[in-house]
Design a protein around this motif. Sequence first.
Motif, PDB file in Angstrom:
ATOM      1  N   ASP A 185      -0.125 -54.581 -48.204  1.00 49.19           N
ATOM      2  CA  ASP A 185       0.184 -53.782 -49.383  1.00 49.19           C
ATOM      3  C   ASP A 185       1.662 -53.949 -49.748  1.00 49.19           C
ATOM      4  O   ASP A 185       2.542 -53.519 -48.997  1.00 49.19           O
ATOM      5  CB  ASP A 185      -0.121 -52.312 -49.112  1.00 49.19           C
ATOM      6  CG  ASP A 185       0.115 -51.418 -50.309  1.00 49.19           C
ATOM      7  OD1 ASP A 185       0.704 -51.873 -51.319  1.00 49.19           O
ATOM      8  OD2 ASP A 185      -0.292 -50.240 -50.238  1.00 49.19           O
ATOM      9  N   LYS A 198       4.122 -51.198 -49.252  1.00 45.41           N
ATOM     10  CA  LYS A 198       4.471 -50.786 -47.891  1.00 45.41           C
ATOM     11  C   LYS A 198       5.354 -51.799 -47.168  1.00 45.41           C
ATOM     12  O   LYS A 198       5.745 -51.572 -46.030  1.00 45.41           O
ATOM     13  CB  LYS A 198       3.199 -50.545 -47.080  1.00 45.41           C
ATOM     14  CG  LYS A 198       2.375 -49.391 -47.612  1.00 45.41           C
ATOM     15  CD  LYS A 198       1.128 -49.201 -46.783  1.00 45.41           C
ATOM     16  CE  LYS A 198       0.283 -48.064 -47.326  1.00 45.41           C
ATOM     17  NZ  LYS A 198      -0.973 -47.930 -46.577  1.00 45.41           N
ATOM     18  N   THR A 219       0.549 -57.735 -40.461  1.00 44.92           N
ATOM     19  CA  THR A 219      -0.612 -56.841 -40.369  1.00 44.92           C
ATOM     20  C   THR A 219      -0.735 -55.978 -41.609  1.00 44.92           C
ATOM     21  O   THR A 219      -1.774 -55.365 -41.825  1.00 44.92           O
ATOM     22  CB  THR A 219      -0.525 -55.933 -39.122  1.00 44.92           C
ATOM     23  OG1 THR A 219       0.668 -55.144 -39.204  1.00 44.92           O
ATOM     24  CG2 THR A 219      -0.540 -56.767 -37.845  1.00 44.92           C
ATOM     25  N   GLU A 220       0.291 -55.934 -42.414  1.00 48.72           N
ATOM     26  CA  GLU A 220       0.287 -55.152 -43.650  1.00 48.72           C
ATOM     27  C   GLU A 220       0.204 -56.097 -44.840  1.00 48.72           C
ATOM     28  O   GLU A 220       0.899 -57.103 -44.884  1.00 48.72           O
ATOM     29  CB  GLU A 220       1.562 -54.310 -43.744  1.00 48.72           C
ATOM     30  CG  GLU A 220       1.654 -53.422 -44.947  1.00 48.72           C
ATOM     31  CD  GLU A 220       0.495 -52.443 -45.053  1.00 48.72           C
ATOM     32  OE1 GLU A 220      -0.281 -52.561 -46.018  1.00 48.72           O
ATOM     33  OE2 GLU A 220       0.365 -51.586 -44.158  1.00 48.72           O
ATOM     34  N   GLN A 279       3.786 -56.818 -36.973  1.00 40.60           N
ATOM     35  CA  GLN A 279       3.446 -55.478 -37.442  1.00 40.60           C
ATOM     36  C   GLN A 279       4.693 -54.622 -37.487  1.00 40.60           C
ATOM     37  O   GLN A 279       5.647 -54.884 -36.741  1.00 40.60           O
ATOM     38  CB  GLN A 279       2.398 -54.837 -36.551  1.00 40.60           C
ATOM     39  CG  GLN A 279       2.903 -54.467 -35.156  1.00 40.60           C
ATOM     40  CD  GLN A 279       1.826 -53.868 -34.274  1.00 40.60           C
ATOM     41  OE1 GLN A 279       0.674 -53.789 -34.653  1.00 40.60           O
ATOM     42  NE2 GLN A 279       2.213 -53.449 -33.085  1.00 40.60           N
TER      43      GLN A 279
END
Length: 142
Positions: free
Chosen positions: A106, A109, A103-104, A138
């Motif tokens: 970047d 991160k 879900t990320e 996630q």
Amino acid sequence: MTRMISPDISTWPDADVALVGGVCSDSDCGAAVFPIQELCPRCSKDTVEQTTFPRTGTLIAWTTQGFLPGAPYLGDETRDTFTPFGVGLVQLGDVIRIEGRLTENDPEKLEFGAAVEVTTVPLGHDDDGEEVVTFAFQPVGA
């Protein structure tokens, strides 16, 4: 209506969705497989039994998918609307490693060893206009 990309890979539409696969019941083998298949990929016996994998795991490796996937990708994006997404290899308990969408996206991160859990994300629409969701990982607590 909404449907899972493949109905036999998870417990969706359960609120706490988990992935479903198989484990070889042969005492000399014990290989885990996702998605489930009839024959064991390690010993080739027909002793694979359905199991539900742990919901949480550890991010072992990751990258970012920076280009629109080719067919048979069900996403609704075009080259102009595509947003890169994260893809990771996740160790679920001590059972199996599964590759999936994150879900990320970047890189700043994402961390090796991060705790993640199974969730679902919208993928697109099928030929009948039905919304299709898929599993993703996630960060725990997100």
